[in-house]
Motif scaffolding. Sequence first.
Motif, PDB file in Angstrom:
ATOM      1  N   UNK A  74       0.835  -1.209   0.000  1.00 49.13           N
ATOM      2  CA  UNK A  74       0.000   0.000   0.000  1.00 49.13           C
ATOM      3  C   UNK A  74       0.865   1.251   0.000  1.00 49.13           C
ATOM      4  N   UNK A  75       2.013   1.185   0.677  1.00 49.54           N
ATOM      5  CA  UNK A  75       2.904   2.349   0.713  1.00 49.54           C
ATOM      6  C   UNK A  75       3.358   2.742  -0.696  1.00 49.54           C
ATOM      7  N   UNK A  76       3.807   1.752  -1.458  1.00 49.13           N
ATOM      8  CA  UNK A  76       4.256   2.039  -2.817  1.00 49.13           C
ATOM      9  C   UNK A  76       3.089   2.477  -3.693  1.00 49.13           C
ATOM     10  N   UNK A  77       1.920   1.873  -3.500  1.00 46.27           N
ATOM     11  CA  UNK A  77       0.759   2.251  -4.309  1.00 46.27           C
ATOM     12  C   UNK A  77       0.376   3.707  -4.059  1.00 46.27           C
ATOM     13  N   UNK A  78       0.423   4.138  -2.828  1.00 47.72           N
ATOM     14  CA  UNK A  78       0.087   5.540  -2.537  1.00 47.72           C
ATOM     15  C   UNK A  78       1.118   6.486  -3.144  1.00 47.72           C
ATOM     16  N   UNK A  79       2.386   6.090  -3.101  1.00 42.59           N
ATOM     17  CA  UNK A  79       3.416   6.932  -3.705  1.00 42.59           C
ATOM     18  C   UNK A  79       3.217   7.050  -5.217  1.00 42.59           C
ATOM     19  N   UNK A  80       2.944   5.933  -5.858  1.00 35.36           N
ATOM     20  CA  UNK A  80       2.734   5.957  -7.304  1.00 35.36           C
ATOM     21  C   UNK A  80       1.420   6.628  -7.659  1.00 35.36           C
ATOM     22  N   UNK A 111     -12.178  -3.737  -0.574  1.00 36.82           N
ATOM     23  CA  UNK A 111     -11.112  -4.251   0.287  1.00 36.82           C
ATOM     24  C   UNK A 111     -10.654  -3.274   1.355  1.00 36.82           C
ATOM     25  N   UNK A 112     -11.030  -1.994   1.255  1.00 41.02           N
ATOM     26  CA  UNK A 112     -10.564  -1.003   2.211  1.00 41.02           C
ATOM     27  C   UNK A 112     -11.761  -0.407   2.955  1.00 41.02           C
ATOM     28  N   UNK A 113     -11.596  -0.106   4.239  1.00 37.34           N
ATOM     29  CA  UNK A 113     -12.711   0.534   4.977  1.00 37.34           C
ATOM     30  C   UNK A 113     -13.003   1.942   4.466  1.00 37.34           C
ATOM     31  N   UNK A 114     -11.978   2.653   4.076  1.00 39.25           N
ATOM     32  CA  UNK A 114     -12.148   3.997   3.512  1.00 39.25           C
ATOM     33  C   UNK A 114     -11.255   4.092   2.282  1.00 39.25           C
ATOM     34  N   UNK A 115     -11.616   4.993   1.389  1.00 42.19           N
ATOM     35  CA  UNK A 115     -10.810   5.180   0.191  1.00 42.19           C
ATOM     36  C   UNK A 115      -9.494   5.854   0.555  1.00 42.19           C
ATOM     37  N   UNK A 116      -8.387   5.462  -0.083  1.00 44.37           N
ATOM     38  CA  UNK A 116      -7.124   6.171   0.156  1.00 44.37           C
ATOM     39  C   UNK A 116      -7.224   7.635  -0.247  1.00 44.37           C
ATOM     40  N   UNK A 117      -6.419   8.440   0.383  1.00 42.87           N
ATOM     41  CA  UNK A 117      -6.485   9.882   0.126  1.00 42.87           C
ATOM     42  C   UNK A 117      -6.130  10.201  -1.322  1.00 42.87           C
TER      43      UNK A 117
END
Length: 934
Positions: free
Chosen positions: A623-629, A663-669
């Motif tokens: 998830x860390x890399x996905x948020x960065x990309x 798959x996530x409780x909230x959407x990523x920022x």
Amino acid sequence: MSTEPTFDPLRAQLQEAAAAFADGPDALQSILLGLVDDVDRAVREPLEIFPVCHHSPASAVAMARRLREKQPKVVYLELCEDLAPLLTELRNCRLPVAVQAFAGETDGFPAEWAPLSVVAPITEASAEYQAIAYALDTPGVELVLVDRSADHVFQWEPRTDGPSPRAADGEEEAALHGDAVGVEIGDLRPRFAELEEHLLRHGKVRHWSEWWHQYVELPLGDSDHDTYRQVMLLIGSLFRRLAPGDPGRVRVDEERERYMWTRMREHLAATGADPADCLYVCGAFHAASRVAEFGVDGTADYRISPRTGTAWQYGLIPSSHAAVEAQFGLAAGSVSIAGAQWAKNLKRTRVEPYQLAGQTGGSGRKGGRKAKATASAAPAATAPADKLSGFLQRPPAIDRLDEAELLGWSVDIVRAARRNGYLASTADAIAVFETSILLAGMRDRAKPTPYDFQDAAVTCIEKDRVPGRRDVRRLVETMMGGDRTGQVGYDALPPLARDVHDRLAPLGLKLDQRGVKRALLDIVGQPELQRCSDVLWMLRQLLPDGAARPIMGERTLGETSLQESWDLAIGTHQRALIELGYEGVSIEQVMEQRLRRTAYAPQATTAQALAAVEDAHRFLRSRRLAEELGARALELLAGERSVDGAPEVLRRVRRLLAHYRTSEPVLPAWIEAFAKTGYAHYCTLLPTAFADEEATVRQVGATLGFLFSMENLALSLGSDRTQLELAVAQSHPQDPAKTALHWAARVQLGTMSRAELRERCDALLANPLALPAYPRYLSGLLHALEPVPALTDFVVEAVSNAFGRLPDPVLLPWLPTLISTLRSGGAELAPLLIREAGRIFPGRLPALDSWVPPWQQQPVTPFAGSAAGQQSAAGGLPLLAAHPATTDALAALLGYQGEWRQPGAAVPGGVAPGGVALLARHPETARALAGLLS
């Protein structure tokens, strides 16, 4: 050493020949005498020079014999000096392999040259391998590589635009070396095209490899050391003096020679070694050097330039005979024939070759007698004897026909041909035997060479076609030794490659072998195989096609397969796996670097960054890399000035949203910011896209699809719907397809009704001048299903009307366009149309005759004030009077006020108050509800 010139008789003979042919001294005399001077200078050098030819069995036999006689303490070898640490790893390999220097990123070179790669292939039938094996397995012997480093190889290349210079690629097997620059140990081939053509014509051969085999390889195969050395020096001098004056090529050759002699003098000065105890192994072309730095007593003012900041990685990669031939321009099969000749030379001369301890797959005698630990006393130096005069004046030896060998070849090739589908028989074997002798006689040789035999086999067996995968020429090459492919052993692999083999060990397959292996993964029954599955999916992404190919199973966002089946050819693609090891210590690290490199590339697009986000989830679950990309994708979206990538962006962002919502409780920022920013961004670009002739209808449709599908999320995050309404209102398309797409957008926004849209389509069909353009309007409506899927039934209606009313000259040319549109850009839209058409059209053919399309049915709506209307309304009044809440709510919503009356009561003025008046005007609703509940 005696200074008496030993080559004076040869000089005199050549001078007389030059005068006779040229009527006096001229350039010819200078060249002929210069050849002798070059040989004389090289043989008198205190540091013994051993000239070789690349992959020459004669050179290998002469090297093995000389090493056992001289027992040198220091061996200088013409090979990139920075490759020295890799040579000990040859013990863990099966030859042929190539020593490689690799740089994925450049510092000091043009960026277009990356990646940089230098390879030096090593085969068993080569003089350099004999020198390496002797030096590494003999105590007290030092091996020193003296050629330019891999960095200098590219430093000395001319700086031109475009990619770096590459060696010629061959076919399938040449891919083992890829596009690497090859370093030839013992380069010995005419660089003067006319000279090579002259030698081939008068030698009655087809290519250079055959000429070398016939006129150099065979005569020198069992010659003494002095004869071999002087002849090779003479050939090297001849090719050098007759080389064309290419300033760039000459400069590089001379720079290499200065470099090597400088390194040797530095080593001699640092160690105090006696030149008499040393041996310099180099190509015959460089042995006949005329630079001032030549020799241990040459000038010492040459300065070697420092290396650039490029970080080089080193390793061993598998090679093959075909790869060597393709990279260095040798004839197909020549290296295999050289290997067979090497084995025959060893048997005939009884020379014991050197082989590294632990070496596998060699044809030499393994574990043979090792050289002595200390060298014997060197013989007293004497003036070199003139062996050239006798060799040049000696008539060619008549090599008697070996009938048993030729007969065995003929039988073997017929057997191989039959296995590969040829209708060959004993008669063909006899024909090949006799034709080989005939061809050899026509070419002035008593014994047929493998090349003569190959030509005879093609003539007598192949005839008119090739029934199988291999032609006869390839079968002969296989029979003579085959295209042997090397292998890098486990211990010589980089850490990443060893880690891959370790993690795939639970599969129980021999992945180091070439060929395809089938792997079956029951992840439910054996959960530990999930790690193997993760590795295989990453290998599929990183390695070339075919290295890891899934047969069953898939890896999508948020899902994994319960069972998988794979075809694995990791051993075949060992080179690619090894080069992955240059990029990192684990496959996850390489995958992460690749994804970042893709997203942060100068020409990266938003769609590519979103694809990297998907891969980060699918392969790394990071998830860390996905948020960065994802943040990088948002940055790229803000910088785009067109809607070219809108279809791919829409497809990927929809998939990511669906994954996060499940798959996530909230959407990523980042995805929320992407939706909000993209909404405003595409609203801004929409009017321009509608008017831009370069923007396709599919791209504009995808832009609207993004806006309509992201609308709810964007509005919840603070976006204003007025932006979209203004963008659609400011759009004024001229293209018919975009115009229809604009109508669909207005229908979705509520500024155009379906009835108005139907009227416009009917008007187009009724206008003879607009008929030719009507299919383009339909194409726009088809693409409108992406942003407005609710129009599916209307599109089915429009297409049906087109089929029914368009004339054939317009309809028939449009059909291919319709099909291609659905196949290329409407793969996701076709199921919508098919499903809707299946719902509307009758399911059986007989029903088609009486079927009336729904859009042509005219419902009978009685007027509210008529007797029929009031009677119809009265039929539903008892039900509505019993349940007044629904009618009151609907009346209040529409602004009606009134009172309920008992059924049958008179209606003043013929108008029912409140809900009754509404029902009188629209009795269908009451009738339908009554029928449903009755």
